[in-house]
Scaffold this active site. Structure first.
Site, PDB file in Angstrom:
ATOM      1  N   GLU A  27      -0.261 -20.260   5.002  1.00 23.03           N
ATOM      2  CA  GLU A  27      -0.573 -19.020   5.709  1.00 23.03           C
ATOM      3  C   GLU A  27      -2.075 -19.010   5.940  1.00 23.03           C
ATOM      4  OE1 GLU A  27       1.354 -15.423   4.471  1.00 23.03           O
ATOM      5  OE2 GLU A  27      -0.306 -14.177   5.198  1.00 23.03           O
TER       6      GLU A  27
ATOM      7  N   THR B 289      -9.309  -6.551  -2.045  1.00 25.28           N
ATOM      8  CA  THR B 289      -8.119  -7.175  -1.484  1.00 25.28           C
ATOM      9  C   THR B 289      -8.327  -8.687  -1.576  1.00 25.28           C
ATOM     10  OG1 THR B 289      -6.736  -7.363   0.494  1.00 25.28           O
ATOM     11  CG2 THR B 289      -9.089  -7.076   0.869  1.00 25.28           C
ATOM     12  N   THR B 290      -7.350  -9.461  -1.126  1.00 26.77           N
ATOM     13  CA  THR B 290      -7.465 -10.917  -1.227  1.00 26.77           C
ATOM     14  C   THR B 290      -8.558 -11.386  -0.274  1.00 26.77           C
ATOM     15  OG1 THR B 290      -5.086 -10.873  -1.568  1.00 26.77           O
ATOM     16  CG2 THR B 290      -6.089 -13.029  -1.279  1.00 26.77           C
TER      17      THR B 290
ATOM     18  N   ARG C  80      -1.964  -3.265  -9.797  1.00 25.86           N
ATOM     19  CA  ARG C  80      -2.611  -2.087  -9.199  1.00 25.86           C
ATOM     20  C   ARG C  80      -1.754  -1.435  -8.110  1.00 25.86           C
ATOM     21  NH1 ARG C  80      -7.538  -4.800  -5.798  1.00 25.86           N
ATOM     22  NH2 ARG C  80      -8.023  -5.628  -7.843  1.00 25.86           N
ATOM     23  N   HIS C  81      -0.870  -2.199  -7.481  1.00 24.88           N
ATOM     24  CA  HIS C  81       0.043  -1.540  -6.530  1.00 24.88           C
ATOM     25  C   HIS C  81       1.494  -1.875  -6.886  1.00 24.88           C
ATOM     26  CE1 HIS C  81      -0.848  -5.309  -4.456  1.00 24.88           C
ATOM     27  NE2 HIS C  81      -1.989  -4.895  -3.945  1.00 24.88           N
TER      28      HIS C  81
ATOM     29  N   ARG D 259       0.166  -8.157  -8.296  1.00 26.09           N
ATOM     30  CA  ARG D 259      -1.137  -8.581  -8.819  1.00 26.09           C
ATOM     31  C   ARG D 259      -1.108  -8.579 -10.339  1.00 26.09           C
ATOM     32  NH1 ARG D 259      -5.590  -8.362  -4.889  1.00 26.09           N
ATOM     33  NH2 ARG D 259      -6.852  -8.704  -6.729  1.00 26.09           N
TER      34      ARG D 259
ATOM     35  N   HIS E 153       0.798  -1.224   0.000  1.00 28.66           N
ATOM     36  CA  HIS E 153       0.000   0.000   0.000  1.00 28.66           C
ATOM     37  C   HIS E 153       0.830   1.273   0.000  1.00 28.66           C
ATOM     38  CE1 HIS E 153      -3.456  -2.363  -0.387  1.00 28.66           C
ATOM     39  NE2 HIS E 153      -3.129  -3.080   0.675  1.00 28.66           N
TER      40      HIS E 153
ATOM     41  N   HIS F 107      -3.549 -11.088   7.334  1.00 27.95           N
ATOM     42  CA  HIS F 107      -4.622 -10.353   6.664  1.00 27.95           C
ATOM     43  C   HIS F 107      -5.479  -9.620   7.684  1.00 27.95           C
ATOM     44  CE1 HIS F 107      -7.475  -9.001   3.661  1.00 27.95           C
ATOM     45  NE2 HIS F 107      -6.560  -9.361   2.780  1.00 27.95           N
TER      46      HIS F 107
ATOM     47  N   GLY G  29       0.287  -5.617   6.601  1.00 23.25           N
ATOM     48  CA  GLY G  29       0.561  -4.501   5.711  1.00 23.25           C
ATOM     49  C   GLY G  29      -0.344  -3.305   5.885  1.00 23.25           C
ATOM     50  N   HIS G  30      -1.599  -3.446   5.466  1.00 21.73           N
ATOM     51  CA  HIS G  30      -2.479  -2.281   5.325  1.00 21.73           C
ATOM     52  C   HIS G  30      -2.547  -1.445   6.601  1.00 21.73           C
ATOM     53  CE1 HIS G  30      -6.444  -0.228   5.173  1.00 21.73           C
ATOM     54  NE2 HIS G  30      -6.041   0.023   3.946  1.00 21.73           N
TER      55      HIS G  30
ATOM     56  N   GLU H  85       4.186 -12.605  -3.080  1.00 19.56           N
ATOM     57  CA  GLU H  85       2.818 -13.130  -3.174  1.00 19.56           C
ATOM     58  C   GLU H  85       2.363 -13.065  -4.615  1.00 19.56           C
ATOM     59  OE1 GLU H  85       0.052 -11.049  -0.772  1.00 19.56           O
ATOM     60  OE2 GLU H  85       1.068 -11.535   1.078  1.00 19.56           O
TER      61      GLU H  85
HETATM   62  N1  PXP Z   1      -0.966 -12.238   3.803  1.00 15.69           N
HETATM   63  C1  PXP Z   1      -1.454 -12.387   2.551  1.00 15.69           C
HETATM   64  C2  PXP Z   1      -1.324 -13.720   1.898  1.00 15.69           C
HETATM   65  C3  PXP Z   1      -2.052 -11.307   1.861  1.00 15.69           C
HETATM   66  O1  PXP Z   1      -2.537 -11.488   0.626  1.00 15.69           O
HETATM   67  C4  PXP Z   1      -2.096 -10.046   2.495  1.00 15.69           C
HETATM   68  C5  PXP Z   1      -2.663  -8.876   1.766  1.00 15.69           C
HETATM   69  O2  PXP Z   1      -1.941  -8.654   0.610  1.00 15.69           O
HETATM   70  C6  PXP Z   1      -1.549  -9.936   3.787  1.00 15.69           C
HETATM   71  C7  PXP Z   1      -1.014 -11.049   4.421  1.00 15.69           C
HETATM   72  C8  PXP Z   1      -1.513  -8.637   4.508  1.00 15.69           C
HETATM   73  O3  PXP Z   1      -2.821  -8.209   4.772  1.00 15.69           O
HETATM   74  P1  PXP Z   1      -3.038  -6.746   5.334  1.00 15.69           P
HETATM   75  O4  PXP Z   1      -2.521  -5.808   4.295  1.00 15.69           O
HETATM   76  O5  PXP Z   1      -4.523  -6.677   5.506  1.00 15.69           O
HETATM   77  O6  PXP Z   1      -2.289  -6.641   6.620  1.00 15.69           O
END
Ligand code: PXP
Length: 261
Positions: free
Chosen positions: A160, A109-110, A58-59, A54, A19, A203, A225-226, A79
């Site tokens: 994961e 998002t995923t 997009r990012h 992706r 992000h 996530h 991440g986010h 990823e």
């Molecule tokens: N793990 C995986 C496999 C993901 O696809 C993502 C989002 O890209 C994350 C972790 C991180 O998620 P978040 O950005 O919501 O923290």
């Protein structure tokens, strides 16, 4: 299902920098630079960097992956969707880890985990060359027994677990559902570990939701991440990552001291 009496290993933090690229791409220029964020994350205590290339770019973009491979010293967790194009890119760069995720163009998002059970033989063939190239392959799945068993059968060394449903239920105040989601994650982390899989999770994790997950003794890595990138607006990326690390470490220590882990 056995429960560990000690953590399976040190809990690693993978910082997802997607992000930073989202913000950069909003204006089409070069700033903010995701690779600069990755270097800062390393300095703040990240054990790895995660980036999702992706299909629609997009990012993160191809050039970001090249720069990350060149410029960071901690392992890159790449990823990607299970497509031929992504497989070729992974085989060219040979990142430390490759995490296979589901991808739908229209999603924000995923959204869910990979349906491994539904396409077992294709995925087994898909990950074999990645493993041969030395990449540690992980499969992003829901905390579901059938998916975990299928991931083990295709020869993935790592899974994961998707923590999105647990985090969403917490954020929306659906606490009974949150607790049920957490119980599923807890039980399935132990189940996967018993099958010999290394267990990661991620996530949607925040300061409010990370501790119970970090306390699960089988979990060896969290990818976040986010929330961290958003929090960086208020406190800076360095401070956000350091606080996340200390929440994770405190949860692990408390669980171990109280005999849970
Ligand atoms: N793990 C995986 C496999 C993901 O696809 C993502 C989002 O890209 C994350 C972790 C991180 O998620 P978040 O950005 O919501 O923290």
């Amino acid at each position: 299902m056995s429960r560990l009496t000690r953590p399976a290993g040190n809990l690693r933090l993978g910082v997802n920098i997607d992000h930073v690229a989202t913000v950069r791409n909003a204006r089409g220029g070069d700033v903010p630079d995701p690779v600069r964020a990755a270097r800062l994350a390393e300095a703040a205590g990240a054990d790895g960097i995660t980036a999702h290339l992706r299909e629609d770019r997009r990012h993160i973009r191809d050039a970001d992956i090249e720069a990350l491979m060149r410029d960071i010293t901690v392992p890159l967790n790449f990823e990607m969707a299970a497509t031929d194009e992504m497989q070729q890119i992974a085989l060219r760069h040979k990142p430390h880890a490759v995490c296979i995720v589901p991808e739908r163009r229209e999603e924000r998002t995923t959204e869910g985990g990979l349906e491994v059970a539904r396409e077992e033989s294709r995925l087994a063939q898909f990950i074999a060359p990645l493993r041969e190239a030395g990449c540690r392959v992980s499969i992003f799945i829901a905390a579901d027994r059938a998916q975990i068993e299928a991931a083990a059968r295709i020869g993935a060394p790592v899974i994961e677990l998707h923590t999105g449903a647990y985090c969403d239920a917490h954020a929306e105040g659906r606490l009974a559902e949150r607790d049920a989601e957490f119980a599923r994650l807890r039980d399935m982390a132990a189940f996967a570990h018993d099958l010999g899989l290394e267990v990661h999770a991620g996530h949607g994790l925040t300061f409010d939701t990370v501790r119970p997950i970090a306390a699960l003794p089988e979990i060896m890595e969290l990818n976040i991440g986010h929330f961290l990138i958003g929090e960086a607006i208020f406190s800076g990326l360095d401070s956000a990552i350091r606080r996340m690390r200390s929440e994770m470490d405190a949860a692990r220590r408390d669980a171990f001291d109280s005999g849970v882990a």
